[in-house]
Enzyme design. Sequence first.
Site, PDB file in Angstrom:
ATOM      1  N   HIS A 181       0.141  -6.772   5.352  1.00  0.00           N
ATOM      2  CA  HIS A 181       1.227  -6.219   6.178  1.00  0.00           C
ATOM      3  C   HIS A 181       1.405  -6.981   7.501  1.00  0.00           C
ATOM      4  O   HIS A 181       2.410  -6.777   8.185  1.00  0.00           O
ATOM      5  CB  HIS A 181       0.978  -4.742   6.490  1.00  0.00           C
ATOM      6  CG  HIS A 181       1.048  -3.843   5.291  1.00  0.00           C
ATOM      7  ND1 HIS A 181       2.144  -3.809   4.449  1.00  0.00           N
ATOM      8  CD2 HIS A 181       0.154  -2.957   4.778  1.00  0.00           C
ATOM      9  CE1 HIS A 181       1.925  -2.922   3.480  1.00  0.00           C
ATOM     10  NE2 HIS A 181       0.720  -2.413   3.648  1.00  0.00           N
ATOM     11  N   ASP A 201      -0.897  -4.994  -4.789  1.00  0.00           N
ATOM     12  CA  ASP A 201      -1.150  -3.765  -4.028  1.00  0.00           C
ATOM     13  C   ASP A 201       0.013  -2.797  -4.270  1.00  0.00           C
ATOM     14  O   ASP A 201       1.140  -3.218  -4.548  1.00  0.00           O
ATOM     15  CB  ASP A 201      -1.247  -4.129  -2.547  1.00  0.00           C
ATOM     16  CG  ASP A 201      -1.732  -3.001  -1.660  1.00  0.00           C
ATOM     17  OD1 ASP A 201      -2.921  -2.989  -1.329  1.00  0.00           O
ATOM     18  OD2 ASP A 201      -0.912  -2.129  -1.302  1.00  0.00           O
ATOM     19  N   HIS A 206       1.554  -1.157  -2.153  1.00  0.00           N
ATOM     20  CA  HIS A 206       2.527  -1.300  -1.074  1.00  0.00           C
ATOM     21  C   HIS A 206       3.120  -2.709  -1.070  1.00  0.00           C
ATOM     22  O   HIS A 206       2.448  -3.674  -1.455  1.00  0.00           O
ATOM     23  CB  HIS A 206       1.855  -1.034   0.277  1.00  0.00           C
ATOM     24  CG  HIS A 206       1.221   0.315   0.389  1.00  0.00           C
ATOM     25  ND1 HIS A 206      -0.134   0.511   0.197  1.00  0.00           N
ATOM     26  CD2 HIS A 206       1.765   1.532   0.646  1.00  0.00           C
ATOM     27  CE1 HIS A 206      -0.399   1.806   0.347  1.00  0.00           C
ATOM     28  NE2 HIS A 206       0.729   2.453   0.605  1.00  0.00           N
ATOM     29  N   ASP A 243      -4.808   0.232  -4.641  1.00  0.00           N
ATOM     30  CA  ASP A 243      -4.304   1.567  -4.322  1.00  0.00           C
ATOM     31  C   ASP A 243      -3.209   2.029  -5.280  1.00  0.00           C
ATOM     32  O   ASP A 243      -2.610   3.088  -5.072  1.00  0.00           O
ATOM     33  CB  ASP A 243      -3.848   1.665  -2.856  1.00  0.00           C
ATOM     34  CG  ASP A 243      -3.132   0.420  -2.369  1.00  0.00           C
ATOM     35  OD1 ASP A 243      -2.800  -0.437  -3.203  1.00  0.00           O
ATOM     36  OD2 ASP A 243      -2.912   0.303  -1.147  1.00  0.00           O
TER      37      ASP A 243
HETATM   38 ZN   LIG Z   1      -1.745  -0.847   0.002  1.00  0.00          ZN
END
Ligand SMILES: [Zn+2]
Length: 320
Positions: free
Chosen positions: A128, A165, A167, A249
Site C-alpha cells: 500500500h 493479497d 486488497h 488475507d
Molecule cells: Zn491485505
Amino acid sequence: MKTVILTSDAGFDHRVPPPHIETPARLRGVLDAMADTPSLSGMERIQARPATREEVGRMHTSAHLDAVFNGEPASHEAFHGFDFDTYMCRGSLNAALRGAGAAVQAVDMIMAGEAEAAFCATRPPGHHAERNRPMGFCLFNNIGVAAMHALDHYGLSRVAIIDIDVHHGNGSQDLAESEPRVMFASIHESPLYPGTGMEDETGLNGNVVNVTVAAGCGGDAWLARLETDLLPRVEAFAPEFVFVSAGFDGHRADPLGGLLLDEGDYIRAAERLCDLARKSASSRLVCCLEGGYDIGALGRSAAAFTETLSRGQGSHSAVL
Ligand SMILES: [Zn+2]
C-alpha cells in the site's frame, strides 16, 4: 526450484498501538508454521540486511524517505502515525529497511545464481506504500524497491509484480503508472480497502491489470480468474523477473477479507506462479509477505505456499 527464505528479527521490534492487527505475532506465526513443515524446517532462515537509502529511493521520493527516516518517536512508549492505521515506533525504521532489504537481497541471490525462488517473511508489509506516501500498515513498498533494484542495478528491461493479497496493491500500481518497465497485475476483492484497483485502471499502455472478485468468491472461481484473466497478460508482457506480493488475507478465516480461499488454493496459486516464472523469467521469482491477519491461517498458508515454491513443480510443468 531452489528456494531460500529471508526474514529479519527486526520485524518483531515494529510495534503498533492496540488493537491494531498487523502485529509481531503475525511474523512469529509464519516462522513457527515453517518450522513445523518438515521440508522447510531444515532450511536456513537468512537474516536480511537493511536496504540502503539509495535502494529505497528508487521507489520512493525524497520527501517519503525523510518522513520515514525521521519518523521514529522520541519515546519508546510513543507511536508516530502517518494515517489512522500506519504507525512507527522506536525500531520501526530498522524493521522497514530490513523488510525492503530482504527483497533486494533476494534479487541479488537469484541474479547471482544462488537461488531460483525466494520467500521474504518480513513485516511491516509494503504494497500500500505509494511513491510519496506510507499507507495501510506499509512504510516502504518492499516489492517495488526490489523490482526497481532488478531494473536499475541489473539492467533488466521488464519485470512483473503479481499481487494476490485480498486488497488492491495501490502502492505498487502507483509505481507502474510512472514506470513502463514494470507490469503490475493484481487479483483482489472489490469493493474493499483501499477502494482502488478497478478493472478500467490500465496504466501505461496496459501495464496495469486489475482483476476484481466479489466477497464470497471461492477458490475455484478465484483461481479461474487468475489463470484466465491475469497470468496470460503477464506472460504476454514477457517479464525477465517475477515478483509476487504474497498476502494471505483472502483466506476464509481472515477477519479483513471476504473471500473463501484456503491453504490448498494458495498451493495451486504457487504452482501457477512457478510455472510462469519458469516459462517467462528464467525461474526468477521473489515473493514478499503482505497481509494475512488470522495467525493460524496465515502461518499455514505461507508455509504451504513456500513449500510449493521449494518443490518447484507446477501441475503443468510436472509433465514436461
Ligand atoms: Zn491485505
